[in-house]
Write an enzyme that holds these catalytic residues in place. Structure first.
Site, PDB file in Angstrom:
ATOM      1  N   TYR A 177       0.842  -1.200   0.000  1.00 53.63           N
ATOM      2  CA  TYR A 177       0.000   0.000   0.000  1.00 53.63           C
ATOM      3  C   TYR A 177       0.878   1.252   0.000  1.00 53.63           C
ATOM      4  CZ  TYR A 177      -3.788   3.222   1.124  1.00 53.63           C
ATOM      5  OH  TYR A 177      -4.690   4.257   1.092  1.00 53.63           O
TER       6      TYR A 177
ATOM      7  N   SER B  54      -6.574   0.988  -4.337  1.00 49.50           N
ATOM      8  CA  SER B  54      -6.659   2.413  -4.058  1.00 49.50           C
ATOM      9  C   SER B  54      -5.269   3.040  -4.201  1.00 49.50           C
ATOM     10  CB  SER B  54      -7.271   2.631  -2.670  1.00 49.50           C
ATOM     11  OG  SER B  54      -7.680   3.947  -2.491  1.00 49.50           O
TER      12      SER B  54
ATOM     13  N   ASP C 283     -17.808   4.402  -8.083  1.00 47.54           N
ATOM     14  CA  ASP C 283     -16.818   4.716  -7.054  1.00 47.54           C
ATOM     15  C   ASP C 283     -16.735   6.239  -6.934  1.00 47.54           C
ATOM     16  OD1 ASP C 283     -14.604   5.095  -5.435  1.00 47.54           O
ATOM     17  OD2 ASP C 283     -13.428   3.498  -6.378  1.00 47.54           O
TER      18      ASP C 283
ATOM     19  N   HIS D 281     -16.114   2.096  -4.054  1.00 47.51           N
ATOM     20  CA  HIS D 281     -14.686   1.915  -3.803  1.00 47.51           C
ATOM     21  C   HIS D 281     -14.382   0.601  -3.102  1.00 47.51           C
ATOM     22  CE1 HIS D 281     -10.666   3.506  -3.789  1.00 47.51           C
ATOM     23  NE2 HIS D 281     -10.543   3.370  -2.489  1.00 47.51           N
TER      24      HIS D 281
END
Length: 718
Positions: A495, A575, A657, A692
């Site tokens: 991430y 994301s 989203d 999302h």
């Protein structure tokens, strides 16, 4: 996998001028995913993706196993209000979690208070937040539809289970806080959007993007404006939040504005009411800035005419409320302490800050005031430890948690004897623990049977040297009998941003991957909170490239470790992690055998123009700034797709989203398909009536995760 012929996307001759640099944006039309041409292209891409995934031999078996694993009953941390207890539960077959009211204690019997699965046949209405009144007599429940960030607050009578007539729409990015007289609650909301800007997937009572304009400091006007003609209909940045108070039984349109800052349209408000009901504590934030302000207001005089005043009005650090005793407010802060410390302040004297728990050698992740003591959650090399301290800071004891776990939730009140925590491990799902604050004794709440034995799996942690020598934690998890043969199919996940620590966490798809003989590698990259503020700063703004370098170093280590080879490594991220995957394959396509980029931020020059995207400039910067534009252009996945052979890549998004708008993924997929010179497929999977990811029904999750694993197996098990 055979070479594919891709659907032709709609194109335009759009060219933007960024500080004298012309940038083509040929797929600008795809930013509006509701255009007929965009919808037709999305449907054609979905059909192509289905055609490829249908050839994956393990797809059906993966889907069946995921369905079994998701059927494990699960629960959140229980919490008390007055004599009543509450908990979110799921029996394993429900698309959405259900709110229960419990009798007799945190592990006592109970009844369903609100089941969102009964509100929507498709299972796409989710209970996004709950705020219970002080006595537990009334629950304010925020509902969200089709994965949207927009919330509608509803009110429920706990004793009768009846819904009250109150409906409070257009809330977002804010919880609710009840006054102790239980006549109403504070919440944050935006102006209702115009009808043209509301997504078609939302229920009339729930949601749509706010009707705010684009970022104030926009790039120079593009050479062609035709592609932007109806941009406002789907752009809608979220600005000008208002803190309002809803009094039960009144029309939400008449809710008074308690606090607003029209001169600071990007400020947002997170309200809390102190345990004694005397004080409103307001956290004032701007996007994802790591610094914030604290304002307070005295409630004994009532909400009408409430004067909200600054307590900490210099955004020089993070200040997060823990709780209060009388006029003393306890805070976790990284002011003069990159790893965090606990301080106390007299709300009547802003200069009275005193240290309670000093900075140590591990990052403080969160702190709670329970049982008149402080429960301190710390990070040691990206996994969690818990200790109990007195209010003066003296350490009482360490809490014996299982090894290599993450704390996902903590709940408790100042008067409670127990703190409730939820912990995760790579092979064991969320477990609810009660921690006795008197001595740290631990008990498990609601023990359940699992369809697998967690001891059949093993996790170890190694450390990888990044390009600049930084020490990057890497967790390796596998079935116990899997050995480093040199060709083990491997999923590498990361991430690297927004102060989010990445460590042990349970995901049914990860367990399925390990069950099928794969290695799971989870990297704790710079940009997170694993080692405090300095670790975050080292992975943002002009230092963002460090995150991609860390990830590449982990891939190289895996390929030389004896476990696997480059063509057996599949990378995965969502994301901001989708950005990580996009940047990684455009910088180092040779390092990976497959890539899955999910709901990613791919257009680093325009991300701040959509919904809450402006709020991410604290981590990314903005193309409106000439120097930050140069940094963003160097790694923006959309703008670094060069003609080259790329690994098999699956790009996913949700058509509604409103966090990372689908245009990011759609434009990146079209661009990468045009740049691909090798035989590997570049696939786009757009989930319909989905956002999302938060609140996605289990039925959709099973299908989505099965497709991701089937794709990775198809690409890596050659």
């Amino acid at each position: 996998m055979a070479t594919l012929t891709y659907p032709a996307p709609p194109t335009t001759d759009q060219v933007d001028d960024y500080h004298g640099t012309p940038i083509r944006d040929p797929y600008r039309l795809l930013e509006d995913s509701d255009r007929p041409a965009s919808r037709a292209w999305i449907q054609a891409e979905n059909a192509l993706t289905e055609q490829v995934l249908a050839t994956a031999p393990g797809r059906a078996a993966i889907r069946d196993r995921l369905a079994e694993l998701w059927q494990v009953p699960r629960a959140g941390a229980p919490w008390r209000r007055g004599d009543r207890w509450f908990q979110l539960r799921n029996d394993g077959t429900q698309n959405q979690d259900v709110l229960w009211a419990l009798e007799g204690g945190p592990d006592g019997p109970g009844h369903v208070l609100l089941d969102p699965n009964r509100l929507n046949e498709e299972g796409t209405t989710t209970l996004a937040a709950v705020a219970t009144s002080r006595s537990g007599r009334i629950a304010a429940c925020a509902l969200s539809d089709a994965g949207s960030d927009w919330l509608t607050w509803t009110a429920w009578d706990v004793e009768t289970g009846d819904e009250r007539p109150d409906r409070v729409p257009w809330a977002k990015f804010s919880s609710a806080a009840w006054t102790h007289d239980e006549t109403g609650f504070f919440y944050g909301r935006y102006e209702a959007p115009s009808a043209a800007a509301r997504p078609t997937a939302a229920r009339p009572t729930a949601a749509g993007p706010a009707a705010a304009g684009p970022a104030a400091a926009a790039p120079a006007a593009p050479a062609s404006r035709s592609a932007d003609a109806d941009l406002d209909a789907y752009e809608a940045p979220n600005r000008n939040m208002e803190l309002r108070y809803h009094r039960l039984g009144t029309n939400a349109d008449d809710d008074p504005i308690v606090f607003a800052t029209p001169d600071q349209p990007e400020w947002g408000f997170e309200p809390e009411v102190s345990a004694d009901g005397e004080l409103l504590v307001l956290v004032i934030w701007r996007g994802t800035d790591p610094e914030n302000r604290i304002y307070v207001g005295d409630l004994p005089g009532g909400v009408e005419g409430l004067a909200v005043r600054p307590l900490i009005d210099v955004p020089d650090a993070a200040y997060l409320p823990i709780g209060s005793i009388g006029r003393t407010l306890y805070l976790r802060t990284d002011k003069d302490a990159p790893l965090g410390r606990v301080v106390a302040i007299d709300v009547d004297d802003p200069s009275s800050i005193r240290e309670v728990i000093p900075e140590g050698d591990e990052a403080i992740e969160r702190v709670m005031l329970v049982g008149n003591r402080l429960a301190v959650d710390r990070l040691r090399d990206a996994h969690h430890r818990l200790a109990i301290h007195e209010l003066d800071g003296r350490k009482v004891t360490d809490v014996a948690l299982p090894s290599l776990v993450s704390i996902q939730e903590m709940a408790g009140e100042r008067e409670d004897e127990e703190l409730f925590v939820v912990v995760d491990a790579f092979a064991a799902p969320r477990t609810v623990l009660g921690v006795r604050m008197r001595d740290g004794a631990v008990r498990e709440i609601g023990r359940r049977e699992l369809a697998w034995d967690p001891t059949d799996f093993v996790t170890e942690q190694v450390f990888v040297a990044s390009a600049d020598g930084s020490r990057i934690p890497l967790f390796l998890s596998r079935r116990r009998d899997v050995e480093p043969t040199g060709d083990v199919p491997t999923v590498l996940y990361g991430y690297g941003g927004f102060q989010i620590a990445i460590g042990p966490i349970f995901k049914p798809e990860w367990l399925t991957w390990m069950e099928r003989g794969g290695l799971l590698a989870v990297a704790s990259l710079r940009g997170g909170s694993e080692y405090g503020k300095r670790w975050h700063d080292a992975g943002r703004l002009e230092h963002k490239q460090n995150v991609f370098d860390d990830f590449a170093a982990c891939a190289r280590w895996l390929a030389s470790s004896g476990w696997t080879t480059a063509d057996r490594i599949g990378i995965l991220g969502r994301s901001n992690g989708g950005l990580l995957v996009g940047a990684s394959i455009t910088q180092h396509p040779e390092l990976f055998g497959a890539a899955v980029a999910e709901v990613g931020v791919m257009d680093m020059l325009r991300f701040h123009k959509f919904t809450i995207g402006w709020g991410w400039t604290s981590d990314y910067g903005s193309a409106d700034d000439p120097e930050q534009f140069k940094t963003l252009l160097r790694y923006s996945p959309l703008h670094n797709c060069r003609t080259a052979p790329y690994p098999p890549t699956l790009i996913t998004t949700g058509d509604h989203d409103d966090r990372v708008v689908p245009g990011h993924s759609l434009k990146f997929a079209a661009t990468l398909q045009a740049a691909q010179t090798g035989p590997a497929p570049i696939l786009l999977r757009t989930d319909m009536d989905a956002g999302h990811g938060a609140g996605k029904p289990i039925s959709k999750l099973v299908e989505e995760r099965a497709d991701v694993l089937a794709f990775l197996e198809l690409a890596l098990r050659h």
